[in-house]
Design an enzyme around this catalytic site. Structure first.
Site, PDB file in Angstrom:
ATOM      1  N   SER A  15      39.098  35.634  44.148  1.00  0.00           N
ATOM      2  CA  SER A  15      39.289  34.279  43.622  1.00  0.00           C
ATOM      3  C   SER A  15      40.761  33.855  43.749  1.00  0.00           C
ATOM      4  O   SER A  15      41.058  32.684  43.987  1.00  0.00           O
ATOM      5  CB  SER A  15      38.804  34.156  42.176  1.00  0.00           C
ATOM      6  OG  SER A  15      39.612  34.896  41.310  1.00  0.00           O
ATOM      7  N   ASN A  16      41.675  34.805  43.638  1.00  0.00           N
ATOM      8  CA  ASN A  16      43.093  34.453  43.825  1.00  0.00           C
ATOM      9  C   ASN A  16      43.401  34.162  45.293  1.00  0.00           C
ATOM     10  O   ASN A  16      44.173  33.263  45.599  1.00  0.00           O
ATOM     11  CB  ASN A  16      44.009  35.564  43.296  1.00  0.00           C
ATOM     12  CG  ASN A  16      44.144  35.490  41.796  1.00  0.00           C
ATOM     13  OD1 ASN A  16      44.889  34.671  41.274  1.00  0.00           O
ATOM     14  ND2 ASN A  16      43.384  36.305  41.095  1.00  0.00           N
ATOM     15  N   HIS A 108      49.260  40.050  37.848  1.00  0.00           N
ATOM     16  CA  HIS A 108      48.618  40.968  36.897  1.00  0.00           C
ATOM     17  C   HIS A 108      48.156  40.168  35.675  1.00  0.00           C
ATOM     18  O   HIS A 108      48.909  39.349  35.143  1.00  0.00           O
ATOM     19  CB  HIS A 108      49.605  42.062  36.484  1.00  0.00           C
ATOM     20  CG  HIS A 108      48.986  43.075  35.597  1.00  0.00           C
ATOM     21  ND1 HIS A 108      48.158  44.082  36.063  1.00  0.00           N
ATOM     22  CD2 HIS A 108      49.026  43.226  34.256  1.00  0.00           C
ATOM     23  CE1 HIS A 108      47.725  44.808  35.041  1.00  0.00           C
ATOM     24  NE2 HIS A 108      48.244  44.310  33.933  1.00  0.00           N
TER      25      HIS A 108
HETATM   26  C1  GRF Z   1      43.141  39.379  39.099  1.00  0.00           C
HETATM   27  O1  GRF Z   1      42.877  39.270  37.725  1.00  0.00           O
HETATM   28  C2  GRF Z   1      44.528  39.908  39.333  1.00  0.00           C
HETATM   29  O2  GRF Z   1      45.433  39.525  38.352  1.00  0.00           O
HETATM   30  C3  GRF Z   1      44.305  41.397  39.287  1.00  0.00           C
HETATM   31  O3  GRF Z   1      43.072  41.588  39.926  1.00  0.00           O
HETATM   32  C4  GRF Z   1      42.253  40.449  39.744  1.00  0.00           C
HETATM   33  C5  GRF Z   1      41.726  40.020  41.085  1.00  0.00           C
HETATM   34  O4  GRF Z   1      40.736  39.039  40.968  1.00  0.00           O
HETATM   35  N1  GRF Z   1      45.415  42.089  39.892  1.00  0.00           N
HETATM   36  P1  GRF Z   1      40.223  38.243  42.249  1.00  0.00           P
HETATM   37  O5  GRF Z   1      39.654  39.268  43.230  1.00  0.00           O
HETATM   38  O6  GRF Z   1      41.373  37.498  42.832  1.00  0.00           O
HETATM   39  O7  GRF Z   1      39.149  37.342  41.723  1.00  0.00           O
END
Ligand code: GRF
Length: 188
Positions: A15-16, A108
């Site tokens: 999602s990021n 994070h």
């Molecule tokens: C996020 O919460 C990030 O902060 C952590 O891992 C998660 C990844 O989520 N390091 P996504 O795969 O981007 O949805």
């Protein structure tokens, strides 16, 4: 003029990664996804965004250093100067750290130095804190250590569940990460 090139490293749903791809006016081009988990959701997202995805499994290599050496070659071939970790569930070793010194950033889901490591949202929720949040930081050889670039807080309400807290944190992540990327790529 062509934009500076960057890679996203991710192991999960992505999602990021998606939020970075959808950001307006990103000063860099995401030219590569590195993923260490075959079948991870982020691979499909990369395909849909026309970003080449390289899926590597460290166990295919004789050592972590060899694995990272291979990654460095791929990154150099693609002319990448920045690495953005977005749910990459692996500690970056000295080979990558040295090759991209000061150019590897992580997000994070807690207010570091509180709740480093896995399941930071669950850790914070079960600790009963009233305020948690999101941290974007440069990485070093530790687990979720390294100089902090930006933090944003998220309040934990009495009626929050772990799931609603996760939703609130992710919403903040998706806005904060592209914003920070924009700032650091322009100033460094
Ligand atoms: C996020 O919460 C990030 O902060 C952590 O891992 C998660 C990844 O989520 N390091 P996504 O795969 O981007 O949805």
């Amino acid at each position: 003029m062509s934009k500076v090139k960057a890679a996203v490293f991710a192991s999960g749903t992505g999602s990021n990664f998606q939020a970075i791809m959808e950001a307006n006016n990103l000063p860099c081009e995401i030219s590569l996804l590195i993923c260490d988990k075959p079948g991870a959701g982020v691979i499909e997202k990369a395909k849909n965004s026309d970003v080449p995805a390289f899926v590597f499994q460290p166990k295919e290599f004789t050592s972590k250093a060899e694995y990272e050496k291979h990654l460095v070659e791929k990154l150099r071939e693609a002319n990448v100067s920045w690495i953005f970790l977005a749910g990459y569930m692996r500690i970056v070793g000295p080979t990558l750290l040295t090759a991209f010194e000061g150019k590897i950033v992580n997000i994070h889901p807690s207010l570091l130095p509180d709740f480093p490591g896995k399941d930071a949202i669950g850790q914070a929720y079960h600790a009963g804190v009233k305020t948690t949040g999101v941290t974007v930081h440069f990485i070093d050889e530790g687990i979720d250590t390294g100089p902090i670039i930006a933090q944003e807080t998220v309040e934990v309400q009495d009626d929050d569940t772990e799931e609603t807290l996760k939703e609130k944190i992710q919403k903040v992540e998706h806005e904060l990460y592209p914003k920070v990327i924009q700032q650091i790529v322009q100033t460094k």
